[in-house]
Scaffold this active site. Structure first.
Site, PDB file in Angstrom:
ATOM      1  N   SER A  64       0.680  -1.290   0.088  1.00  0.00           N
ATOM      2  CA  SER A  64       0.078  -0.067   0.083  1.00  0.00           C
ATOM      3  C   SER A  64       0.966   1.305  -0.067  1.00  0.00           C
ATOM      4  CB  SER A  64      -0.871   0.036   1.046  1.00  0.00           C
ATOM      5  OG  SER A  64      -0.349   0.306   2.455  1.00  0.00           O
ATOM      6  N   LYS A 101       1.487   4.351   7.236  1.00  0.00           N
ATOM      7  CA  LYS A 101       0.573   5.115   6.200  1.00  0.00           C
ATOM      8  C   LYS A 101       1.284   6.582   6.209  1.00  0.00           C
ATOM      9  CE  LYS A 101      -3.184   2.783   6.179  1.00  0.00           C
ATOM     10  NZ  LYS A 101      -3.721   2.289   4.794  1.00  0.00           N
TER      11      LYS A 101
END
Lengths: 143, 432
Positions: A64, A101
């Site tokens: 991701s 993230k």
């Protein structure tokens, strides 16, 4: 009062980043005069880690964060002492798991972004409701 | 950067210790354990040595054997972890390194607690306590409580109050607890809650009508010395606010041995400290042998003098040993891992070893090449030569062995990864 915390040998067998890079002449011609004065190895601990006491190395699983150059299997150098800012790549605790993230702090709220269109953003009302485990400072990408 | 506070007051002592250390170290890398009942088991997965508050709330006692808990674990949602001393040792090193930034006078008391000399007004000391607490939590990831008082015994007591009474918010300063509250607490506190008082001693004190801490405070120190010992008299004086427990330099506990010394003259070179650690390695080895113990994890540290106005440093390193050992050669070699962290020219005034993951010698016969006398037989140099020529993992003893962290002696089915000392066991972060 200055305080020095020297680089720690993480593994007694081999310092994590103990790499021998000696100034060897590459091109033909005279050998580098510096060779005779070579007095130490480049110590990646010294260059990549600012605060050894609060720095940890973690390993990434998943894709991701590809857009940030962070791939599955890469290692991240994470400093827990740093203040997370807008744009920081952070390790956040999500559902009891350490998750990497991109942190976005905007007027409308806090967003944890993936760097891959396959994954959706996670919106958080306020930074205080988020546990930031640490801030990534380097990615050790496998080439 | 934290600053020391200029002061004319009497120096005070801060006692800092990590809450449920082993359990907290596990949680620092596995947030899913947060809020769940968690026990850490002793060697060979025997008994619960550390309990999270949730596990305590279930009524699980320290020392409860795992085979009794296991059948109910599922129903309770109880998680058990085998001891992970490499992790605990490294986290301990980091906590101590961080605390050393707050005071030049740091005494590592055990793997999870330290005394620090501090100065300042009550407000400044409270603020300092909260800063240390916040820093350890954030930088290293484990929670601590802080007690600050004029003596070590009182500082320990304050720390206990800070832990048990949420009103203190983790930091308790003796001076700022109102006298009537202090008195009320001391009257209620059983005497065995005091540092160094337990078991038979408690019973003998009870016979004399000394049941609470307040009773002990009121006791005649001379009578205490005559009937008991100078040590207990010191405790009485400390409870009255007179510091008299000196720096302890050597101590062996249930699961750790600490060996440290201050130098008569400062040592300023890595070569000098190499000699120091060679001696300490032998002495620590002798202590271990005397108690019939072997260690699996070694922490070496050095500290500059707190009394001089120059640069301060507190280098520390945690080294997993290749096998449980009391071998002076192995201990010394492991301690030498600190040497690259020594800054030449600084005045080091103290150094020490902390040995953890102790277990009785001779549970298991060592494999032939791992016998202690390899040095005498010249095997050590040979192994090194082999390693040098054929690579570090070509042979088991020495650095190759340390690196692979062989763990063949212990049953540790439920051990978490050694997140900070083994490259193959780094914490995983999800990118999903």
């Amino acid at each position: 009062m200055g305080v020095i915390v020297g680089p720690r040998v993480i593994d007694a067998g081999a310092s994590l980043f103990s790499v021998l890079i000696s100034p060897v002449a590459v091109a033909a011609g005279f050998p580098s005069p510096a060779q005779d004065y070579f007095d130490g190895r480049i110590d990646l601990n010294a260059h990549l880690i600012k605060d050894i006491t609060s720095t940890f190395v973690v390993r990434v699983t998943g894709d991701s964060m590809e857009g940030a150059g962070i791939s599955d299997g890469d290692e991240l150098i994470v400093n827990r002492a740093l203040e997370p800012k807008d744009g920081s790549v952070v390790i956040a605790v999500l559902d009891g798991e350490l998750t990497v993230k991109r942190l976005r702090i905007t007027r409308t709220g806090v967003v944890l972004q993936a760097e891959n269109p396959k994954y959706r953003d996670i919106h958080v009302p306020a930074l205080a409701e988020l546990t930031i485990w640490g801030v990534a400072t380097r990615c050790l990408h496998h080439v | 950067m934290p600053k020391t506070v200029p002061m004319r007051r009497m120096p005070q002592i801060a006692h800092v210790d990590v809450n449920c250390f082993y359990a907290s170290a596990e949680r620092a890398f596995d947030p899913s354990l947060e809020g769940r009942p968690l026990v850490v088991l002793s060697n060979n997965d025997g008994c619960a040595v550390t309990r999270s508050p949730e596990a305590k709330a279930l009524g699980i006692a320290t020392g409860e054997p795992w085979f009794k808990l296991a059948p109910r674990a599922k129903e309770w949602g109880l998680v058990a972890k085998s001891s992970n001393y490499e992790l605990y040792g490294d986290i301990s090193s980091r906590v101590m390194e961080l605390l050393a930034r707050y005071s030049a006078w740091l005494e590592v008391y055990s793997i999870d607690e330290a005394f620090l000399g501090v100065k300042g007004s009550p407000d400044q000391l409270l603020a300092l306590g909260h800063r240390m607490k916040a820093a350890v939590r954030r930088h290293v990831g484990v929670p601590v409580c802080v007690g600050v008082a004029p003596t070590k015994t009182l500082a320990k007591l304050c720390n206990k109050w800070a832990k048990n009474n949420p009103a203190f918010n983790g930091v308790c300063l003796w001076e700022s607890v109102p006298a009537d509250v202090r008195a009320a607490l001391l009257v209620r506190l059983p005497v065995d809650e005091i540092w160094g008082i337990a078991g038979r001693l408690t019973k003998r004190l009870n016979v004399l009508g000394i049941f609470t801490v307040q009773d002990l405070v009121n006791a005649d120190p001379v009578m205490i010395r005559d009937k008991f010992s100078v040590v207990l008299m010191r405790t009485v004086l400390e409870l009255r606010g007179t510091p008299c427990i000196p720096m302890e330099e050597e101590r062996i506990g249930r699961d750790q041995l600490i060996f440290s010394r201050s130098f008569a003259t400062p040592v300023t070179t890595a070569a000098g400290l190499r000699e120091v650690f060679s001696i300490y390695g032998q002495q620590a080895s002798a202590r271990l042998s005397k108690h019939g113990l072997q260690a699996k994890v070694l922490t070496a540290f050095a500290a500059t003098s707190p009394f001089r106005q120059h640069e301060q440093a507190y280098p520390s390193v945690c080294v997993p040993l290749p096998m449980p050992t009391a071998d002076p050669v192995l201990l010394t070699r492991a301690a030498h891992a600190l040497l690259p962290n020594i800054r030449e020219g600084l005045k080091y005034a103290k150094a020490g070893l902390l040995l953890t993951d102790l277990r009785p010698t001779g549970n298991q016969p060592p494999l032939e090449p791992f016998e202690n006398r390899h040095e005498e037989r010249g095997i050590g140099p040979l192994l090194e030569e082999v390693s040098r020529r054929f690579g570090r993992s070509s042979i088991g003893l020495g650095h190759g062995g340390i690196r692979s962290g062989l763990d063949w002696t212990m049953k540790r089915d439920m051990r978490s990864p050694r997140y900070t000392t083994h490259w193959d066991e780094l914490p995983l972060v999800k990118a999903a």
